[in-house]
Design a protein around this motif. Structure first.
Motif, mmCIF file in Angstrom:
data_model
loop_
_atom_site.group_PDB
_atom_site.id
_atom_site.type_symbol
_atom_site.label_atom_id
_atom_site.label_comp_id
_atom_site.label_asym_id
_atom_site.label_seq_id
_atom_site.Cartn_x
_atom_site.Cartn_y
_atom_site.Cartn_z
ATOM 1 N N MET A 1 0.837 -1.208 0.000
ATOM 2 C CA MET A 1 0.000 0.000 0.000
ATOM 3 C C MET A 1 0.864 1.247 0.000
ATOM 4 O O MET A 1 1.774 1.389 0.832
ATOM 5 C CB MET A 1 -0.909 0.013 1.243
ATOM 6 N N GLN A 2 0.566 2.177 -0.917
ATOM 7 C CA GLN A 2 1.349 3.398 -1.006
ATOM 8 C C GLN A 2 1.091 4.294 0.198
ATOM 9 O O GLN A 2 -0.030 4.400 0.686
ATOM 10 C CB GLN A 2 0.995 4.148 -2.291
ATOM 11 N N TYR A 3 2.158 4.921 0.688
ATOM 12 C CA TYR A 3 2.099 5.837 1.831
ATOM 13 C C TYR A 3 1.680 5.143 3.122
ATOM 14 O O TYR A 3 1.196 5.806 4.049
ATOM 15 C CB TYR A 3 1.146 6.992 1.551
ATOM 16 N N LEU A 4 1.871 3.830 3.217
ATOM 17 C CA LEU A 4 1.499 3.123 4.441
ATOM 18 C C LEU A 4 2.305 3.637 5.635
ATOM 19 O O LEU A 4 1.763 3.864 6.717
ATOM 20 C CB LEU A 4 1.721 1.611 4.274
ATOM 21 N N GLY A 5 3.599 3.827 5.432
ATOM 22 C CA GLY A 5 4.451 4.321 6.517
ATOM 23 C C GLY A 5 4.043 5.699 6.992
ATOM 24 O O GLY A 5 4.023 5.987 8.196
ATOM 25 N N GLU A 6 3.675 6.571 6.046
ATOM 26 C CA GLU A 6 3.240 7.917 6.407
ATOM 27 C C GLU A 6 1.920 7.888 7.176
ATOM 28 O O GLU A 6 1.743 8.620 8.156
ATOM 29 C CB GLU A 6 3.081 8.770 5.143
ATOM 30 N N ILE A 7 0.999 7.032 6.733
ATOM 31 C CA ILE A 7 -0.291 6.907 7.421
ATOM 32 C C ILE A 7 -0.089 6.397 8.845
ATOM 33 O O ILE A 7 -0.693 6.894 9.800
ATOM 34 C CB ILE A 7 -1.228 5.974 6.633
ATOM 35 N N ILE A 8 0.778 5.393 8.995
ATOM 36 C CA ILE A 8 1.071 4.854 10.327
ATOM 37 C C ILE A 8 1.671 5.945 11.211
ATOM 38 O O ILE A 8 1.309 6.089 12.391
ATOM 39 C CB ILE A 8 2.030 3.651 10.228
ATOM 40 N N SER A 9 2.571 6.749 10.654
ATOM 41 C CA SER A 9 3.248 7.794 11.428
ATOM 42 C C SER A 9 2.265 8.842 11.942
ATOM 43 O O SER A 9 2.355 9.276 13.098
ATOM 44 C CB SER A 9 4.317 8.476 10.561
ATOM 45 N N ILE A 10 1.338 9.254 11.101
ATOM 46 C CA ILE A 10 0.323 10.216 11.529
ATOM 47 C C ILE A 10 -0.557 9.599 12.618
ATOM 48 O O ILE A 10 -0.907 10.252 13.613
ATOM 49 C CB ILE A 10 -0.535 10.667 10.333
ATOM 50 N N GLY A 11 -0.903 8.332 12.446
ATOM 51 C CA GLY A 11 -1.679 7.636 13.469
ATOM 52 C C GLY A 11 -0.943 7.587 14.793
ATOM 53 O O GLY A 11 -1.554 7.737 15.859
ATOM 54 N N VAL A 12 0.377 7.400 14.741
ATOM 55 C CA VAL A 12 1.182 7.372 15.959
ATOM 56 C C VAL A 12 1.139 8.723 16.667
ATOM 57 O O VAL A 12 1.059 8.793 17.900
ATOM 58 C CB VAL A 12 2.636 6.969 15.640
ATOM 59 N N ALA A 13 1.182 9.814 15.896
ATOM 60 C CA ALA A 13 1.116 11.153 16.493
ATOM 61 C C ALA A 13 -0.187 11.348 17.261
ATOM 62 O O ALA A 13 -0.206 11.896 18.377
ATOM 63 C CB ALA A 13 1.264 12.218 15.410
ATOM 64 N N PHE A 14 -1.303 10.891 16.686
ATOM 65 C CA PHE A 14 -2.588 10.962 17.390
ATOM 66 C C PHE A 14 -2.581 10.018 18.594
ATOM 67 O O PHE A 14 -3.185 10.311 19.634
ATOM 68 C CB PHE A 14 -3.733 10.617 16.442
ATOM 69 N N MET A 271 5.494 11.876 13.237
ATOM 70 C CA MET A 271 5.212 11.459 14.612
ATOM 71 C C MET A 271 5.471 12.572 15.610
ATOM 72 O O MET A 271 4.915 12.569 16.711
ATOM 73 C CB MET A 271 6.040 10.219 14.964
ATOM 74 N N ALA A 272 6.307 13.524 15.238
ATOM 75 C CA ALA A 272 6.666 14.612 16.152
ATOM 76 C C ALA A 272 5.651 15.742 16.170
ATOM 77 O O ALA A 272 5.849 16.741 16.856
ATOM 78 C CB ALA A 272 8.037 15.170 15.772
ATOM 79 N N THR A 273 4.553 15.604 15.425
ATOM 80 C CA THR A 273 3.541 16.672 15.379
ATOM 81 C C THR A 273 2.596 16.645 16.580
ATOM 82 O O THR A 273 1.683 17.465 16.658
ATOM 83 C CB THR A 273 2.711 16.574 14.079
ATOM 84 N N THR A 274 2.817 15.753 17.527
ATOM 85 C CA THR A 274 1.962 15.658 18.705
ATOM 86 C C THR A 274 1.801 16.991 19.454
ATOM 87 O O THR A 274 0.689 17.320 19.878
ATOM 88 C CB THR A 274 2.486 14.574 19.665
ATOM 89 N N PRO A 275 2.886 17.783 19.657
ATOM 90 C CA PRO A 275 2.699 19.059 20.370
ATOM 91 C C PRO A 275 1.712 19.998 19.685
ATOM 92 O O PRO A 275 1.146 20.875 20.342
ATOM 93 C CB PRO A 275 4.116 19.663 20.369
ATOM 94 N N ILE A 276 1.513 19.840 18.384
ATOM 95 C CA ILE A 276 0.535 20.652 17.670
ATOM 96 C C ILE A 276 -0.855 20.028 17.780
ATOM 97 O O ILE A 276 -1.843 20.701 18.070
ATOM 98 C CB ILE A 276 0.936 20.805 16.185
ATOM 99 N N ILE A 277 -0.917 18.705 17.571
ATOM 100 C CA ILE A 277 -2.203 18.004 17.617
ATOM 101 C C ILE A 277 -2.858 18.118 18.984
ATOM 102 O O ILE A 277 -4.082 18.231 19.104
ATOM 103 C CB ILE A 277 -2.003 16.513 17.243
#
Length: 311
Positions: A1-14, A271-277
């Motif tokens: 699946m394309q962008y699977l790693g990116e999707i997982i990373s955003i999910g990790v931030a949440f 994954m480091a976007t947590t302080p914003i989320i």
């Protein structure tokens, strides 16, 4: 699946956002050590069940002594020291600011990799460090009497926040060494079948170290009765269960998985976007004001993290 790693990373931030807020509630109710003993035990149990369901064994059978050594050490540094500092920072200044200080983790990881692995510490990394620290300083500094500058947060919380970032970063490097050792010990014909589950198995070993250290320290402090009484705190345990599911269990496991499907720099930045989320949920649930200074500081800190990997 394309962008699977990116999707997982955003999910990790949440996921980090959810676990941070749940942990703040549980820690303020039950205390740092009681919360973490329960958290490590529950995380170990969840990881063991997952490993049994998908691999047929609770035990990481292909982990040799070197793997155990590095992963246990990672658990001591990352879970015991790092999370001890992180949970204390939640008490002193809340999860929103605690997560902001976690942007120091890549800086700590860069220094640890430079010292332990001999990796180059480039001028680009130094620029990223300066930007990250600048974002944090914008957030925590304010005007005092006259022209004096003062901290807008308790100094104890700031020190715990720094310790949390250091523990997370150094623990990550130790985890990488341990996971690489773990992967190299798996037979080539077996590796494709269990490769996706190795991060969860590695994290289970880290949880063992965290549980033992927190349990020993809990009883040294004479808080054994508090641990026994905590089973009656249903709200606290419920928050801990949420923290475990989104933190040491799914969060850590998927963070290790994310770098298997995309570049480490992209995964780490997302994954480091947590302080914003976390800004909006903390406003809604904890009624913490969102100021321009806080938003700008968080954005600059996350930008600093991204520079570590994207320059």
């Amino acid at each position: 699946m394309q962008y699977l790693g990116e999707i997982i990373s955003i999910g990790v931030a949440f996921s980090w956002t959810a676990t941070a807020m749940a942990s703040e509630v549980a820690t303020k109710r039950m205390g740092v050590f009681v919360s973490n003993v329960w958290r490590m035990a529950l995380a170990f149990l969840c990881s063991a069940i997952l490993m049994y369901v998908f691999t047929g064994t609770f035990i990481p059978v292909y982990a040799d002594s070197s793997t155990w050594m590095w992963l246990l050490l990672s658990g001591v540094v990352g879970y015991f020291f790092g999370d001890w500092c992180l949970f204390n920072s939640y008490i002193w200044m809340g999860s929103r600011y605690g997560q902001l200080f976690m942007t120091l983790a890549p800086m700590a990881a860069a220094f640890a990799a430079w010292i332990m692995l001999g990796q180059e510490l480039s001028w680009k990394a130094l620029v990223a460090m300066v930007v990250t620290i600048a974002g944090i300083m914008i957030t925590i500094l304010g005007k005092g009497d006259g022209k004096r500058v003062k901290f807008t947060l308790p100094w104890q919380g700031i020190l715990f926040g720094i310790g949390a970032g250091l523990g997370q970063g150094i623990g990550l490097v130790l985890s990488k060494v341990g996971l690489d050792s773990y992967t190299s010990g798996v037979p080539v014909d077996v590796l494709p079948q269990i490769n996706d589950y190795l991060p969860f198995s590695a994290n289970m070993i880290r949880c063992i170290a965290g549980f033992i250290c927190f349990a020993i320290w809990l009883f040294v402090r004479g808080e054994g009765k508090r641990l026994l009484a905590s089973h009656n705190d249903h709200k606290g345990l419920g928050m801990l269960m949420l923290a475990v599911i989104f933190g040491p269990f799914l969060g850590v496991g998927f963070s290790l998985m994310a770098v298997q499907y995309t570049a480490a720099g992209i995964a780490s930045t997302l994954m480091a976007t947590t302080p914003i989320i976390i800004l909006l949920p903390s406003w809604y649930f904890f009624h913490q004001k969102i100021t321009l200074k806080v938003v700008v500081g968080a954005l600059i800190s996350v930008l600093g993290v991204s520079l570590f990997f994207l320059l």
